[in-house]
Design a protein around this motif. Sequence first.
Motif, PDB file in Angstrom:
ATOM      1  N   LEU A 147      97.757  -4.851  -3.023  1.00 38.78           N
ATOM      2  CA  LEU A 147      97.262  -3.699  -2.272  1.00 38.78           C
ATOM      3  C   LEU A 147      96.979  -4.046  -0.812  1.00 38.78           C
ATOM      4  N   LEU A 148      96.413  -5.224  -0.560  1.00 40.55           N
ATOM      5  CA  LEU A 148      95.967  -5.583   0.785  1.00 40.55           C
ATOM      6  C   LEU A 148      97.080  -6.152   1.666  1.00 40.55           C
ATOM      7  N   SER A 149      98.129  -6.686   1.077  1.00 46.53           N
ATOM      8  CA  SER A 149      99.254  -7.182   1.874  1.00 46.53           C
ATOM      9  C   SER A 149     100.011  -6.001   2.463  1.00 46.53           C
ATOM     10  N   THR A 150     100.255  -6.038   3.740  1.00 43.75           N
ATOM     11  CA  THR A 150     101.071  -4.977   4.332  1.00 43.75           C
ATOM     12  C   THR A 150     102.443  -4.966   3.687  1.00 43.75           C
ATOM     13  N   ILE A 151     103.020  -6.157   3.514  1.00 44.49           N
ATOM     14  CA  ILE A 151     104.320  -6.301   2.856  1.00 44.49           C
ATOM     15  C   ILE A 151     104.244  -7.417   1.835  1.00 44.49           C
ATOM     16  N   ASN A 152     104.597  -7.125   0.598  1.00 47.66           N
ATOM     17  CA  ASN A 152     104.744  -8.147  -0.442  1.00 47.66           C
ATOM     18  C   ASN A 152     106.214  -8.539  -0.493  1.00 47.66           C
ATOM     19  N   LEU A 153     106.514  -9.770  -0.103  1.00 46.94           N
ATOM     20  CA  LEU A 153     107.900 -10.230  -0.131  1.00 46.94           C
ATOM     21  C   LEU A 153     108.245 -10.623  -1.562  1.00 46.94           C
ATOM     22  N   ASN A 154     109.212  -9.935  -2.130  1.00 48.18           N
ATOM     23  CA  ASN A 154     109.604 -10.131  -3.522  1.00 48.18           C
ATOM     24  C   ASN A 154     110.936 -10.871  -3.559  1.00 48.18           C
ATOM     25  N   MET A 155     110.894 -12.155  -3.920  1.00 47.24           N
ATOM     26  CA  MET A 155     112.114 -12.941  -4.037  1.00 47.24           C
ATOM     27  C   MET A 155     112.294 -13.370  -5.486  1.00 47.24           C
ATOM     28  N   PRO A 156     113.159 -12.665  -6.244  1.00 45.24           N
ATOM     29  CA  PRO A 156     113.423 -13.107  -7.613  1.00 45.24           C
ATOM     30  C   PRO A 156     113.878 -14.561  -7.634  1.00 45.24           C
ATOM     31  N   SER A 157     113.648 -15.228  -8.739  1.00 45.22           N
ATOM     32  CA  SER A 157     114.017 -16.641  -8.847  1.00 45.22           C
ATOM     33  C   SER A 157     115.474 -16.849  -8.448  1.00 45.22           C
ATOM     34  N   PRO A 158     115.789 -17.915  -7.730  1.00 42.71           N
ATOM     35  CA  PRO A 158     117.149 -18.125  -7.224  1.00 42.71           C
ATOM     36  C   PRO A 158     118.218 -18.169  -8.316  1.00 42.71           C
ATOM     37  N   GLN A 159     117.836 -18.565  -9.532  1.00 43.90           N
ATOM     38  CA  GLN A 159     118.820 -18.602 -10.617  1.00 43.90           C
ATOM     39  C   GLN A 159     119.090 -17.217 -11.199  1.00 43.90           C
ATOM     40  N   ILE A 160     118.315 -16.210 -10.745  1.00 41.33           N
ATOM     41  CA  ILE A 160     118.568 -14.824 -11.134  1.00 41.33           C
ATOM     42  C   ILE A 160     119.564 -14.253 -10.140  1.00 41.33           C
ATOM     43  N   ILE A 161     120.753 -13.907 -10.591  1.00 39.37           N
ATOM     44  CA  ILE A 161     121.833 -13.565  -9.666  1.00 39.37           C
ATOM     45  C   ILE A 161     121.967 -12.059  -9.430  1.00 39.37           C
ATOM     46  N   THR A 162     121.968 -11.256 -10.481  1.00 40.67           N
ATOM     47  CA  THR A 162     122.251  -9.823 -10.322  1.00 40.67           C
ATOM     48  C   THR A 162     121.055  -8.921 -10.582  1.00 40.67           C
ATOM     49  N   THR A 163     119.974  -9.462 -11.120  1.00 44.92           N
ATOM     50  CA  THR A 163     118.865  -8.608 -11.529  1.00 44.92           C
ATOM     51  C   THR A 163     117.565  -9.029 -10.843  1.00 44.92           C
ATOM     52  N   PHE A 164     116.466  -8.490 -11.311  1.00 45.54           N
ATOM     53  CA  PHE A 164     115.157  -8.776 -10.734  1.00 45.54           C
ATOM     54  C   PHE A 164     114.185  -9.062 -11.872  1.00 45.54           C
ATOM     55  N   GLN A 165     112.974  -9.449 -11.520  1.00 49.20           N
ATOM     56  CA  GLN A 165     111.988  -9.817 -12.536  1.00 49.20           C
ATOM     57  C   GLN A 165     110.839  -8.815 -12.574  1.00 49.20           C
ATOM     58  N   SER A 166     109.913  -9.035 -13.491  1.00 48.86           N
ATOM     59  CA  SER A 166     108.819  -8.089 -13.707  1.00 48.86           C
ATOM     60  C   SER A 166     107.975  -7.858 -12.465  1.00 48.86           C
ATOM     61  N   ARG A 167     107.942  -8.811 -11.548  1.00 44.90           N
ATOM     62  CA  ARG A 167     107.136  -8.678 -10.339  1.00 44.90           C
ATOM     63  C   ARG A 167     107.463  -7.387  -9.577  1.00 44.90           C
ATOM     64  N   THR A 168     108.728  -6.973  -9.624  1.00 42.31           N
ATOM     65  CA  THR A 168     109.129  -5.746  -8.938  1.00 42.31           C
ATOM     66  C   THR A 168     108.314  -4.558  -9.436  1.00 42.31           C
ATOM     67  N   PHE A 169     108.167  -4.454 -10.756  1.00 36.45           N
ATOM     68  CA  PHE A 169     107.395  -3.362 -11.340  1.00 36.45           C
ATOM     69  C   PHE A 169     105.893  -3.582 -11.153  1.00 36.45           C
ATOM     70  N   GLU A 170     105.460  -4.820 -11.211  1.00 34.27           N
ATOM     71  CA  GLU A 170     104.025  -5.121 -11.115  1.00 34.27           C
ATOM     72  C   GLU A 170     103.463  -4.756  -9.741  1.00 34.27           C
ATOM     73  N   ILE A 171     104.206  -5.110  -8.678  1.00 35.44           N
ATOM     74  CA  ILE A 171     103.771  -4.736  -7.325  1.00 35.44           C
ATOM     75  C   ILE A 171     103.715  -3.220  -7.199  1.00 35.44           C
ATOM     76  N   ALA A 172     104.756  -2.568  -7.694  1.00 36.67           N
ATOM     77  CA  ALA A 172     104.827  -1.105  -7.604  1.00 36.67           C
ATOM     78  C   ALA A 172     103.684  -0.443  -8.367  1.00 36.67           C
ATOM     79  N   ALA A 173     103.353  -0.974  -9.545  1.00 36.17           N
ATOM     80  CA  ALA A 173     102.304  -0.385 -10.369  1.00 36.17           C
ATOM     81  C   ALA A 173     100.932  -0.532  -9.740  1.00 36.17           C
ATOM     82  N   CYS A 174     100.773  -1.513  -8.847  1.00 35.11           N
ATOM     83  CA  CYS A 174      99.511  -1.704  -8.128  1.00 35.11           C
ATOM     84  C   CYS A 174      99.493  -0.944  -6.804  1.00 35.11           C
TER      85      CYS A 174
END
Length: 248
Positions: A147-174
């Motif tokens: 909530l307090l970060s102006t921008i949350n930089l979301n970098m999925p793990s480098p071995q993840i090539i085409t998709t994203f991880q739960s963090r994408t939804f977690e940031i959004a849900a907060c």
Amino acid sequence: CNLVSFLPDNPFDSSRSKFTAMNLPYFDFILSCDDVWIQNIKNIAPNASVHKVIVGYNQNDFFPVDKDNIIQKEIENFNCDVSFTGAGYSELAEGAYRSLILNHISEYNLKIWSNDDWSFRFKYYPKLKDKFIGKRLSYEELRTLYLLSTINLNMPSPQIITTFQSRTFEIAACKGFQIIDYRLDVNKFFNSDELVSFNGIEDLKEKINYFINNRDSRMSYINNLYNKVVTKHTWDIRIKEYLDLIKY
């Protein structure tokens, strides 16, 4: 009974369990989060039914916090232009990707949290040392940071090539604002007015500069993405989708 394997990470990555891929031939169903793993999975587990899936998030752990309950110490700890939380991979090659991107944006008010040892990277990127806060954050702390970060930089793990991880939804849900390192699945599951992605360092810097100074635009993305995530991407919803896939 049917045996099901859920693969949110690369089963052929050398830093993971040496037995993961060896076990796959014994499963009836294999749920893979990344498209690029599927052909290799089919090669070694030809009798399994393999499906592409995505992750979800736990709504009991990630939700908007009440700003009125945030204390001054939390503001001092978590308020920043750009934040990043996630593994640095110590001396593994994967760590070079994240540390280099963060080094490129070290001129901003950047704060980094991780439970990994980053000392190896600091030898080569000394500007990151002052940006590194350390320690793994609790769910309560993550909710406040998002909530307090102006921008949350979301970098999925480098071995993840085409998709994203739960963090994408977690940031959004907060109700946090995020810029995600582009993956093919971003455009498949999100509209252009819901999630901001970056391709390359100059693109990332341009978007950081824009969104730092445009609160109304950030709020529009936050609200659009929040409304989609809470109605379509919880683990409760996702598990039902998985169960539908493994029915005969």
